[in-house]
Scaffold this active site. Sequence first.
Site, mmCIF file in Angstrom:
data_model
loop_
_atom_site.group_PDB
_atom_site.id
_atom_site.type_symbol
_atom_site.label_atom_id
_atom_site.label_comp_id
_atom_site.label_asym_id
_atom_site.label_seq_id
_atom_site.Cartn_x
_atom_site.Cartn_y
_atom_site.Cartn_z
ATOM 1 N N HIS A 168 -112.647 -38.314 -79.042
ATOM 2 C CA HIS A 168 -111.982 -37.386 -78.119
ATOM 3 C C HIS A 168 -112.973 -36.386 -77.509
ATOM 4 O O HIS A 168 -112.583 -35.285 -77.112
ATOM 5 C CB HIS A 168 -110.848 -36.625 -78.824
ATOM 6 C CG HIS A 168 -109.871 -37.503 -79.529
ATOM 7 N ND1 HIS A 168 -108.830 -38.153 -78.886
ATOM 8 C CD2 HIS A 168 -109.796 -37.886 -80.842
ATOM 9 C CE1 HIS A 168 -108.146 -38.864 -79.770
ATOM 10 N NE2 HIS A 168 -108.718 -38.734 -80.957
ATOM 11 N N SER A 289 -130.742 -31.798 -54.922
ATOM 12 C CA SER A 289 -129.626 -31.321 -54.106
ATOM 13 C C SER A 289 -130.157 -30.842 -52.763
ATOM 14 O O SER A 289 -131.253 -30.288 -52.674
ATOM 15 C CB SER A 289 -128.911 -30.171 -54.819
ATOM 16 O OG SER A 289 -128.098 -29.442 -53.938
ATOM 17 N N LYS A 295 -131.620 -28.260 -58.822
ATOM 18 C CA LYS A 295 -130.867 -29.362 -59.379
ATOM 19 C C LYS A 295 -131.720 -30.605 -59.644
ATOM 20 O O LYS A 295 -132.613 -30.940 -58.869
ATOM 21 C CB LYS A 295 -129.714 -29.757 -58.440
ATOM 22 C CG LYS A 295 -128.633 -28.724 -58.284
ATOM 23 C CD LYS A 295 -127.914 -28.454 -59.599
ATOM 24 C CE LYS A 295 -127.154 -29.640 -60.118
ATOM 25 N NZ LYS A 295 -126.035 -30.051 -59.259
ATOM 26 N N GLU A 302 -124.924 -42.288 -62.208
ATOM 27 C CA GLU A 302 -123.589 -42.089 -61.632
ATOM 28 C C GLU A 302 -123.185 -43.276 -60.758
ATOM 29 O O GLU A 302 -122.015 -43.692 -60.755
ATOM 30 C CB GLU A 302 -123.576 -40.800 -60.813
ATOM 31 C CG GLU A 302 -123.685 -39.540 -61.664
ATOM 32 C CD GLU A 302 -123.947 -38.282 -60.848
ATOM 33 O OE1 GLU A 302 -123.870 -37.193 -61.430
ATOM 34 O OE2 GLU A 302 -124.232 -38.401 -59.628
#
Length: 501
Positions: A168, A289, A295, A302
């Site tokens: 979880h 970014s 960043k 992804e």
Amino acid sequence: MPDARQPRKGDSVTARLWGGRFRGEPDPQIAAFTTSLPFDQRLYRADILGSIAHATMLGRSGIIAPEEAGRIVQGLREILGEVDAGLLKIEGAEDIHTFVESALRTRIGDAARRLHTARSRNDQVATDLRFYLKGEIVKIVGRTLALQQVLLALAEAHSSVIIPGYTHLQRAQPVLLSHHLLAYVWMFHRDVGRFRDAFARTDALPLGAAALAGTSYPIDPHLVADLLGFSSLCENSLDATADRDFAVEFVSAAATLMVHLSRLAGEIVLWATAEFGFVELLDAVAAGSSIMPQKKNPDAAELVRGKAGRVMGDLVTLLSILRGLPLAYNSDLQEDKEAVFDAVDSTNASLQAMGLILHGIRINKETIAARLRGGFMGATEIADDLARRGMPFRDAHELVGRIVLYAQEQGRELWELSPDEYREFSPLLDASVVEATTPAGAVARKRSHGGTAPERVQEQVQAVRGALTENLSWLASLPAVPVEREAAAPGVQPGGRAPGR
């Protein structure tokens, strides 16, 4: 009114392989709508090699003159070489079959018109797709095995690192990092098995089924199967032309593999956050970014995660095309290729990207060690000790919950409580419980089969090595395709057979 017995003016053999019973030209919009060349040109190698095998069989079986078969084969070799070299552009035809035959006719003249004897585009395209997918399965299996080797090397390089295990997304029990990585190795092992199964059912030759009913010519499909490297023949001509189960199996295996890759990618994305900090990615596999200079984003991981959805969609597309489709061939099946090709491309690209991501990943051992504090991950060990000493496990579970609450209120770890404090909760607890609640102590106790204890993980490493060796041996055992050699050999001989399977 035009004479139906005469060819129409302006007919272009480069456009289509049919037209004798039609009085007019196809509507340009319909012609554009029905053409498949923009995507099925990917099958050019399979189509040309299949045609070489077919022409060889026609010549050796006496269906066409051996001399004509030789001219056809030589012309096809030239076309294959020119397309491979980028000297011949694939264009100006309804589909790849039409392009090849039209290009052949420009080289050898009317002899090219005999190539399509005893076959249909229906069994031809089924052969092309099976031949193509066999090659792609081999590539994907090879890349999956390579990724397993990267994960295995990473596991062995960090064999003593303990990380929090999660359920979880909450810290649950400590496990070895190597144990965690090997979980993915076993997922990919099952994927390889699925692709091998799909290969076995793809490895059947449909050529010879013709349009749907077979052919009246004395063909030798076993010879064609030998030349193209197929181990068996499709047993029913209707099924041979209409079957796309092999494509569904391939895309299903690819979708499952992509789900596994997406899970691994998702964990990398999570682990690379400042909140986790378990890993750091190389700059070469990260991105920045456009507005935030600080960043460092895990874009490649992804995208692997995102592309899983594409391949799942490809599977749904194929199943939807086949649902309720009457026998035998229907043009709906033209739509199978883009879904298959997208699954091929997405899966290959994702395997390669994930290999690059993992090759240079840095494991932040200090950060991971700090994350082992908090979460009271050794609590189950206390409950197990109590149960072993006679207390019903449900009662032990309740009691340990109170110990956890006590430690939490004290701001201490379970291993920081004293033996006297434990005895205040139960006389069944002694000093041994303190070591059992440490990350190393909890890990060492998990000695059941497949568990995270170091000796069990080492057994997994050995089992993985054996599985890799067996799968690599399968790849190495696959026979060469004789027609590949035929494509570089001198002219067709009228007699004899290709080597038996």
